[in-house]
Design a protein around this motif. Sequence first.
Motif, PDB file in Angstrom:
ATOM      1  N   ALA A  61       0.640  -1.557   0.062  1.00 17.44           N
ATOM      2  CA  ALA A  61      -0.065   0.155  -0.091  1.00 17.44           C
ATOM      3  C   ALA A  61       0.564   1.523   0.151  1.00 17.44           C
ATOM      4  N   ASP A 114      -4.233  -2.490   4.290  1.00 21.44           N
ATOM      5  CA  ASP A 114      -4.081  -1.212   3.715  1.00 21.44           C
ATOM      6  C   ASP A 114      -4.767  -1.542   2.060  1.00 21.44           C
ATOM      7  N   SER A 117      -6.960  -0.841  -0.647  1.00 24.76           N
ATOM      8  CA  SER A 117      -8.352  -0.529  -0.135  1.00 24.76           C
ATOM      9  C   SER A 117      -8.657  -0.544  -2.387  1.00 24.76           C
ATOM     10  N   HIS A 162      -9.143  -0.924   7.722  1.00 22.56           N
ATOM     11  CA  HIS A 162      -9.589   0.233   8.065  1.00 22.56           C
ATOM     12  C   HIS A 162      -9.502   1.129   6.836  1.00 22.56           C
ATOM     13  N   ALA A 163      -9.431   0.866   6.029  1.00 26.74           N
ATOM     14  CA  ALA A 163     -10.184   1.335   4.082  1.00 26.74           C
ATOM     15  C   ALA A 163     -11.082   1.484   3.814  1.00 26.74           C
ATOM     16  N   ASP A 211     -13.091   3.366   6.402  1.00 26.89           N
ATOM     17  CA  ASP A 211     -12.721   5.232   5.517  1.00 26.89           C
ATOM     18  C   ASP A 211     -13.232   5.619   4.449  1.00 26.89           C
ATOM     19  N   GLU A 212     -13.760   4.376   3.389  1.00 17.54           N
ATOM     20  CA  GLU A 212     -14.857   5.146   2.463  1.00 17.54           C
ATOM     21  C   GLU A 212     -15.625   4.692   2.886  1.00 17.54           C
ATOM     22  N   THR A 215     -20.113   0.370  -1.108  1.00 19.19           N
ATOM     23  CA  THR A 215     -18.595   0.406  -0.580  1.00 19.19           C
ATOM     24  C   THR A 215     -18.460  -1.368  -0.281  1.00 19.19           C
ATOM     25  N   TYR A 228     -16.053  -3.300  -3.498  1.00 20.58           N
ATOM     26  CA  TYR A 228     -15.210  -4.540  -3.224  1.00 20.58           C
ATOM     27  C   TYR A 228     -15.560  -6.046  -3.962  1.00 20.58           C
TER      28      TYR A 228
END
Length: 252
Positions: A167, A201, A203, A224-225, A228-229, A238, A242
């Motif tokens: 990342a 990490d 994303s 985490h990502a 966040d998104e 989201t 993915y």
Amino acid sequence: MTRLSVNLNKIAVLRNSRGGDAPDVRRAATVCLDAGAHGITVHPRPDGRHIRTADVHALGALTAARGIEFNIEGNPFAPPRPGYPGLLALCEQARPAQVTLVPDGDGQLTSDHGFDFARDAAALTPLVDAFKGIGCRVSLFADAGSDVETAAAIGADRIELYTGPWAEAFASDAPGTVLPAFVDTAARARRAGLGVNAGHDLSQANLASFLDALADVDEVSIGHALIDEALYEGLEATVRRYVRIVDRPPVV
């Protein structure tokens, strides 16, 4: 096909910052699963800073009822203490499909390195046997370039590649500086009979390139990502994005 397991630690961090039950970790898991996630991951730490023992039990019941994989991460060497029975005892209670062993100390902000398999093999071997004895598939957190053949020799089923360096290199427009080590390590792991997971990490920006390069990743764990998104895009949308990434045919 690569499977997406959503790590819910950050949902629990937000809840714990205020106290009470909001946001609800179980409800967040339900949204993720309804959006197509293939599994749920948690990493309970002994200090209870995010996911707690009660969350593990609730999510274990939810995933079992839905026939969905539950993955519990943690340091197998961390001793029990009030509120935390130890990783093996927690897995005996929750019976996750997979346990991912990670060498993180109590004071670490986040997991940031894999095992030194040559150094840790003797200590890990009986633990791997114990987790497999209660029906868990065992994955070991591993750095790119590490001795994954030893991970196979001590009985692990998979490795999880620590993708923090990927990342960082991707964000610096220098993915080629680290990618060969990841490709080589994944190939050696597969030759040794190991499955290959990856996480940390990852994303929407860097995931597809990573999967295309490695070609055969069993599972990615993303927290985490993704959270966040989701603050900007919504959790359901989201997760669906993915899922589309992991479901797409690899570009070769």
